[in-house]
Design a protein around this motif. Structure first.
Motif, PDB file in Angstrom:
ATOM      1  N   GLU A 507       0.862  -1.194   0.114  1.00 23.46           N
ATOM      2  CA  GLU A 507       0.045  -0.005  -0.070  1.00 23.46           C
ATOM      3  C   GLU A 507       0.734   1.194  -0.095  1.00 23.46           C
ATOM      4  O   GLU A 507       0.442   2.223  -0.591  1.00 23.46           O
ATOM      5  N   TRP A 508       1.982   1.289   0.756  1.00 17.18           N
ATOM      6  CA  TRP A 508       2.859   2.342   0.740  1.00 17.18           C
ATOM      7  C   TRP A 508       3.427   2.472  -0.407  1.00 17.18           C
ATOM      8  O   TRP A 508       3.666   3.844  -0.848  1.00 17.18           O
ATOM      9  N   GLN A 511       1.537   4.416  -2.877  1.00 13.63           N
ATOM     10  CA  GLN A 511       1.270   5.844  -2.525  1.00 13.63           C
ATOM     11  C   GLN A 511       2.451   6.796  -2.819  1.00 13.63           C
ATOM     12  O   GLN A 511       2.149   7.886  -3.431  1.00 13.63           O
ATOM     13  N   SER A 514       4.294   7.527  -7.707  1.00 13.66           N
ATOM     14  CA  SER A 514       3.162   8.051  -8.319  1.00 13.66           C
ATOM     15  C   SER A 514       3.877   8.740  -9.596  1.00 13.66           C
ATOM     16  O   SER A 514       2.670   9.217 -10.459  1.00 13.66           O
ATOM     17  N   PRO A 574       1.860  14.356  -1.678  1.00 11.87           N
ATOM     18  CA  PRO A 574       1.474  13.255  -1.892  1.00 11.87           C
ATOM     19  C   PRO A 574       2.536  12.060  -1.737  1.00 11.87           C
ATOM     20  O   PRO A 574       2.295  10.773  -1.400  1.00 11.87           O
ATOM     21  N   THR A 575       3.666  12.342  -2.162  1.00 10.99           N
ATOM     22  CA  THR A 575       4.852  11.506  -1.911  1.00 10.99           C
ATOM     23  C   THR A 575       5.288  11.331  -0.404  1.00 10.99           C
ATOM     24  O   THR A 575       6.077  10.451  -0.128  1.00 10.99           O
ATOM     25  N   VAL A 577       3.872  10.422   2.958  1.00  9.88           N
ATOM     26  CA  VAL A 577       2.599   9.614   3.756  1.00  9.88           C
ATOM     27  C   VAL A 577       3.084  10.208   5.316  1.00  9.88           C
ATOM     28  O   VAL A 577       3.570   9.441   6.074  1.00  9.88           O
TER      29      VAL A 577
END
Length: 835
Positions: A507-508, A511, A514, A574-575, A577
């Motif tokens: 999941e990470w 994220q 991108s 966004p990069t 988290v």
């Protein structure tokens, strides 16, 4: 009657049992062997890797008393050397430049030394030209001379006198092999050149990476520490050892503990098998008791059996463990695939103390698993034991549950306690207590789960008999279940932990990956501003975010964190988290963003000012999630990094393509527009490729955990088979009695199949529930305390359902097969002991 006088009868009992049931003896010994082998193999591999790594570190550092080390690969100003060499307590000092060099695809460590000074401080690093009539005495001062260790020569495939091109720090220089480094330990790939050559020909003018110091007698490092700038720190042999130990300590300890849990599971299997063996011989023991043998004689007899099982299992485990360690080093390397010691070769080193320790643990597990059922049998009254066998508890008698609840509660409290020395010792103690509590609660759980079924009116003879037998004999049910539950709980706990970790990493990655392409320079100096501008103008490229990662030493006794210089968007990036962020920062401070491991390791909080070995004042603007760097990472804006260090080169880039751009064409264009010195060092990948590679690396790192999980499954299924088989064969007289009152063979087999299925179901429910609790300790206590990152729990429902189904099928099938053998004789012979 004494034990000595009864030795013939006791020997007959032990020998007869082993001759009658060799498979049971073999299985219990193998269970102990597997636990010992896994623990010993993991310990050998980790110990060998750590020894080799420390040896390599000592070789590169030479024999200096103290080193003044740069906190980053950028080094420090060479002017510091003059101050250090004249400092109080310094007898001599040797300046050093350290480079990661390559010849073709072969990598080695290249040191630039002042030979005159090194001969006084670190003589083992001074090269020697080969003997001969044309030997030059000034070879060490030749600006083209290179001295290589024997390991480096073998890896490159060269010899003294050959010429080759060495690349380091983005520079390539032709050099001549002038001689060897006989003082360098075998297996260490090291090269040495004159320090002027290292600085001039590899772009390090005015910079040093290390100063080796020879101290005066009785001198301390206090005076030296006062003259050091921010970008230098003092290293000693003690801090080097602590740093190399901390690099993989949590990983090593976790594997050791999981291997010991496997050994504990083997001990429970021994307990289960020995309990059934004791129950089967209860009359024989009672008979010897009536002839005068004291109670401790029974305990000693069964303990001797356990000792024999432990000796056989532990001996076999040590041999198997050594073989596994050798295979693991060959297949996975010294870090078992985790990437801690990836650059060094490791030789397997036998550890006598560890061998004795694991042998003793195997003996302890086997003897403890034997003594406990023996003590219960010894307390039985001989007259009652001669008339009855098995579990004679009145079904109406309440089964105690408080001891089990206390153990589980104490385990829960232990899970709340902090780590000791960075190790989750209370977490592992919590798992052991919870497992022990779960096993202790098996009689109560079996009675509780079966009570509703026992109260229902019987519609089927076989099913009714099975339910009433298990409900009325919770002790026997618990004995059959303990090995099943222990192995199932271990397997479920590890499966949930690995699934949670892998899911969190996946999941990470989704994220942070991108962009469309990712570029990286492997081992080079990187792109300067002019080269960056050329890449930005590449057709098809909409945006390029350049970055650089460098190791940053915050404390000499800890591995360095990773300093990441990159653009950081204002507001939400966004990069990154973020797990927490500061509302405001102290005035005049530069924002930095800490990874979760860095924040936990150094105790820093958001908004707090921190001191870094860089120019400027800094404060924590946020804490972000990072599963890639266990030792911690710090993100700083690239502009702030350039202001603090003056370093404008970048080694990585995240690339966004224009709509409709062809990815392959852009990759070829980027490679073509890169500087010629970097052309062979760059790699360009798409997010899917990086994601797949990261997950493959994860699976490689957890290869040993997967092995432990597989072993737990095999031990659990083998335990089911052995337990159900032994318990079924031990009830031959009961089956004869049932035959006399009209129960058919088919009904008896159906009864046994029902009992096996019920035991498998109860054991599966208990093991899965217990494993789920233990998994929470692994995920939310042991993982954060060991590796300093957190994650959510993810349950592998497919594995859970498969395990439950396999246990039911294995238990029912084994009980059916054993039942066919047990009722093969005629009914009269089956009850002949009643005559």
């Amino acid at each position: 009657m004494s034990l000595v006088s009864a030795r013939l009868a006791l020997g007959w009992l032990i020998g007869g049992e082993w001759r009658a049931h060799p498979a049971r003896l073999a299985l219990t010994a193998v269970a102990i062997a597997i636990g010992v082998a896994l623990g010993f193999a993991v310990h050998l591999v980790n110990g060998s890797a750590l020894t080799s790594f420390e040896g390599a570190l000592r070789t590169v550092n030479g024999s200096a008393d103290v080193q003044v080390n740069a906190t980053t690969p950028l080094g420090f100003d060479e002017a510091l050397y003059a101050r250090v060499s004249t400092a109080s307590g310094v007898a001599d000092a040797s300046p050093v430049v350290v480079l990661r060099a390559t010849v073709g695809k072969t990598r080695f460590t290249l040191l630039g030394l002042d030979v005159i000074r090194a001969a006084q401080v670190t003589p083992s690093l001074v090269g020697i030209a080969p003997a001969g009539i044309d030997r030059r005495t000034d070879a060490a001062f030749d600006d083209r001379a290179l001295f290589l260790s024997s390991a480096a020569m073998r890896a490159i495939g060269t010899k003294p006198g050959d010429r080759l091109t060495v690349a380091a720090n983005g520079w390539a220089t032709p050099l001549r092999i002038a001689g060897a480094l006989p003082g360098v330990a075998e297996g260490q790939a090291i090269g040495v050149v004159d320090i002027a050559t290292a600085q001039w020909r590899f772009g390090r003018l005015g910079r040093l990476d290390r100063i080796d110091v020879k101290q005066a007698d009785g001198a301390s490092t206090a005076a030296l520490a006062t003259i050091l700038p921010r970008d230098a720190t003092i290293g000693t042999s003690a801090s080097d050892a602590s740093r190399s130990d901390a690099l993989s300590r949590a990983y090593r300890v976790n594997l050791d503990m999981l291997a010991l849990v496997a050994l504990l599971t083997g001990g429970f299997l021994v307990f289960s098998a020995q309990s059934l063996s004791v129950a089967r011989r209860l009359r024989a023991f009672a008979l010897i008791r009536t002839l005068g043998l004291p109670r401790n004689g029974i305990v000693a007899t069964v303990a001797l059996e356990g000792l024999a099982i432990g000796v056989i299992g532990s001996s076999l485990g040590l041999l198997l463990g050594y073989a596994l360690a050798y295979a693991a080093l060959t297949r996975f390397g010294g870090d078992l695939g985790a990437g801690y010691f990836a650059d060094g070769s490791v030789r397997l080193t036998f550890a006598p103390a560890a061998a004795v320790g694991f042998f003793s643990l195997g003996l302890l597990a086997a003897v403890a698993g034997s003594v406990l059922p023996a003590r219960i049998a010894a307390r039985a009254a001989p007259a009652a034991a001669l008339r009855n066998a098995g579990d004679v508890i009145d079904p109406r008698t309440p089964v105690p549950w408080i001891p089990a609840a206390v153990l589980i509660a104490v385990g829960g409290v232990a899970a709340l306690l902090p780590a000791i020395g960075g190790l989750p010792l209370f977490g592992f103690a919590s798992m052991a207590l919870i497992l022990a509590g779960g096993i202790a609660g098996m009689p109560w759980l079996a009675r509780t789960l079966l009570s509703p079924l026992a109260r229902r009116p019987d519609r089927n003879v076989a099913t009714g008999l099975a339910i009433r037998h298990l409900h009325g004999a919770p002790g026997q049910a618990a004995t059959a279940l303990c090995g099943i539950v222990a192995s199932t709980a271990l397997m479920i706990a590890m499966a949930v932990m690995v699934t949670s970790f892998r899911g969190a990493v996946d999941e990470w990655l989704g994220q942070i990956l991108s962009d469309d392409l990712y570029l990286r320079v492997e081992g080079g100096n990187g792109y300067d501003p002019a080269a960056q501008a050329v890449l930005r103008a590449t057709p098809g490229v909409a945006r390029i975010a350049f970055s650089r990662q460098v190791p940053l030493t915050l404390r000499a006794d800890r591995p360095p964190v990773t300093l990441i210089a990159r653009p950081v968007a204002d507001g939400e990036d966004p990069t990154l988290v973020l797990l927490d962020k500061a509302e405001r920062l102290p005035a005049g401070t530069t924002p930095i963003w800490l990874s979760e491991p860095a924040a936990r390791l150094y105790g820093w909080k958001v908004g707090a000012p921190v001191t870094l070995p860089l120019a400027g004042r800094y404060a924590v603007s946020g804490i972000w999630r990072d599963y890639a760097r266990q030792q911690g990472a710090i993100v700083i804006r690239d502009t702030d990094y350039a202001k603090a260090t003056g370093d404008l080169t970048r080694t990585e880039a995240a690339i966004t393509l224009r709509p409709g751009a062809n990815s392959r064409e852009v990759q070829r264009a980027l490679a073509a527009r890169s500087p010629r010195a970097l052309a062979s060092l760059i790699s360009i990948a798409q997010p899917a490729t990086l994601r797949r590679y990261a997950l493959e690396l994860f699976d490689r790192s957890f290869a040993v955990t997967y092995l432990l999980e597989a072993v737990a499954i095999l031990v659990g299924l083998a335990g089911v088979a052995a337990t159900m088989s032994a318990q079924t064969i031990a009830r031959t007289r009961e089956f004869g009695m049932l035959r006399h009152i009209g129960v058919s063979k088919r009904q008896i087999i159906a009864m046994l199949a029902s009992e096996g299925a019920l035991l498998g179901l109860v054991g599966g429910i208990a093991g899965i529930a217990l494993g789920g609790i233990m998994a929470q300790v692994l995920v939310h206590v042991i993982n954060p305390q060991s590796f300093n990152w957190t994650m959510a729990t993810r349950v592998p429902w497919g594995i859970v359902v498969s395990v439950a189904g396999a246990l039911v099928i294995a238990a029912a099938g084994t009980a059916t097969l054993a039942g066919r053998r047990a009722i093969a004789a005629d009914a009269v012979r089956m009850v002949r002991e009643d005559w």
